[in-house]
Motif scaffolding. Sequence first.
Motif, short mmCIF file in Angstrom:
data_model
loop_
_atom_site.label_atom_id
_atom_site.label_comp_id
_atom_site.label_asym_id
_atom_site.label_seq_id
_atom_site.Cartn_x
_atom_site.Cartn_y
_atom_site.Cartn_z
N ASP A 131 36.44 63.14 20.79
CA ASP A 131 35.55 62.07 20.33
C ASP A 131 35.10 61.17 21.50
O ASP A 131 35.12 59.94 21.40
N GLU A 170 35.71 72.37 24.41
CA GLU A 170 34.75 71.46 23.78
C GLU A 170 35.38 70.08 23.71
O GLU A 170 35.64 69.53 22.64
N SER A 192 33.69 66.74 21.89
CA SER A 192 33.82 66.60 20.43
C SER A 192 35.28 66.53 20.01
O SER A 192 35.65 65.77 19.12
#
Lengths: 258, 535
Positions: free
Chosen positions: A207, A201, A204
């Motif tokens: 960021d 992931e 996320s």
Amino acid sequence: MTNGWKVPDNIQEEALRLFDLAESEGITLRFFGSSAIRLKCAKYSALLDRADRQPKDIDCVVPRHHMRQLRSLLLSTGWIENAEITAQTDGYRLEFVNSSNKTKLDVCVDVLRFCQTLDVRKRIILDKPTLSATDLLLSKLQIRNLTRFDLIDILVLVYASPLGQDTANAIDIDQIVELTSKSWRWYKSIKTSLLFIQQQEYVSSFDLTDTAGSVIKSRLSLIDKRVLNAPKTLFWHLRSVVGGFMPWHDLVEVAPRW
Amino acid sequence: MQNHPLPRPSIFLRPASGLVKAVGLWDVFIYNVGLISLGIGVAYTQRYGPAYYSAGSIVVATLLSAGIMALVTLGFWAWTITIPRSGGIYVFLTRAGFPAFGFALSFVECISWLFYVAIAAKLVTTVAIIPLVALIFGSSNSILKWLSGSPAQLIIGTTTIVFAAWLLITGTRAYIKIQRLVFIFALVGTFALLFVLIGGDAQATFQANFNTAYSYFGSEPYSRVLDQARSLGWNTSAYSFKETVSLLVWPFLPLIGCAFSIGIGGEVRNTKRNQLIGMLGSLFFSAFGFIVIAILGDKAIGTSFQGAIAFNYDHASLVSNPATTAFEPYFPYLAGLATNSNILRILISLGFLCWVWFWIPGVLAFTERAFLAWALDRAAPAPLGTLHSRFGTPYVAVITGAIIAETFLILILFTQYFATLVFILAATVAWCITLAFGTAFPLIRHRLFSRSPIAGRKIAGIQLMTLFCFLGACALAAVIYLLWNDSLAAGHSRKSVIAVGITFTAGFVFHLLLRVYRRHQGVDLSQAYKEIPVE
């Protein structure tokens, strides 16, 4: 303190200073690793900073015929050699520490020999002061157990480098495919790394913007598809029969302390 | 597709720039098998065993010495995985906090092993070339006479040492590649040997060829050899376990080579697994080879005959017509007489040549790593650690080892000072002391030992390293006792004791002097030893 070494503040500056010195002596020296990615993707250094990805040492590669010169140069300018590494690798790996600022320098000669071996002799002059974007990417994708830091390096490099034929700044998929079509080990290595990345992931976690995530995903996906679909050599097929029953990557172990 | 959250960032999940080590399992195995040297082991054991321990069984002696070496190997395995650096017992003991012993014992073992480089350089001629020439061109020709002399053996031995040194200077990779190739040739030669000895007509062929070649002994030359040996005092008693135990020092000498990969410990991949399998594998492989060759040799040639002809050779000056060969009757020559095929004879001799060759660069590589370790610690003059500008190899260390070996070769060939294999005693003592330290190491250096991969492993509440080192030390102590009391293999003659004593003393004195010199320079040697082990 990291593994007993205090990381100097200006690794990038030290690297560039070293490069200039080598250039002035006619030594072909190119960086790879985290310091190289930061140099190459300077425009996206904020991403690296956000991920707390600071280079902790300098990794570089030189051709064999410049090894002697580089060694002399380093020894005469305050770098201390780990002679044990040099002796044990017949001068194909060198390790130095700067006596004044404690910067650690790893030197590969001719090839980057890690989990896989990347022969950069013919491509070392494609860009400077780092290796080409393609070789930087290959040097990362060959890692068997990618860490968080490796991942951000790959993501930033892929984001910063379009896919194309610009041998210095673009990721040349043809070059990657040529390698993976001949070598089943390289194929396995890259596929494994790409699969690992796909499963993270990363947008996320690091960021990233949606745009960045999308660009990275599409480029990695294209590389993956091309690597998978490219025709393979006979030797590749023969090796694939054995597959994972034989080791498909070399064991990278900690260099001896000195 | 399953998404996995990333692990939390940590300082280092993997070391920054690791190394792919050059030496894999097969290289460890080949290195150690080479340093055991099937050829030298067979040559020596078959040469001296039946002659001077005629009531002893080579098979049982080999099994006993293999058992002893297995214990020693386990002890050194514990050391090398705890401190996986190249340099042998030097790095073990200095990093464990015993620097004076570390240097002195390393000095002793290096001198001892370099002595065996010289022995091997001599054996190139006597075990391989002379038998080949005798088998192909006949047992009495001028070439043989020249080869049997010291000048020829010096030339050939020196050439071999120089070539080995050059090979090491050009790089470890070149050396490993050559060793793999030589290993194949050695195996081919060994298979040729086994093929000959297994043959149903080997015994008849041997006796016929021997009787033809040595017809000048009179009628039945084969029997004449046995008769003369008995008349000279050669004893063929019934089997004796006591004599077998005495005999074990001869297979022990080559089998000790199975642990030599401790000298290149820092370069071995997956140390824990590869060192254990490589060391024990080489031990059992070679011991099996010795046993098979001994059994087949008895069948084809006769163990008693081997004893008799060697005994006659050593006592030739006592009789006017010695019933023996004009050169040392090593096994390759005798085995070559068991066939009429020149091709097989060539393969057998070349096989033995390859086996003997292994010792020379193998030991030079071992001592080179020790010298480099000394120099890097400043426990020896810095020039000893100088790296070649082109090859990156410690060429001064290699050349130093070669010069020492060459010096020994000259002394062996032109003086009587080193008539016995006295340095095996010195080396065995050095290793025994190292294992004794290993016994105590987990207890007295607990913090350092806690980093070892076997730190938590115990048997009956005893740390594995303590147990293995203790058993290994006891095993070596038994061998030291046997060597001390064996005037043929080592002994404790005045000359032997002086040689060993000087070597030990020199090691300690040198270390002390250098320590004082370094302190004068403002360098505290003990700081070099206070470092974390490699892995």
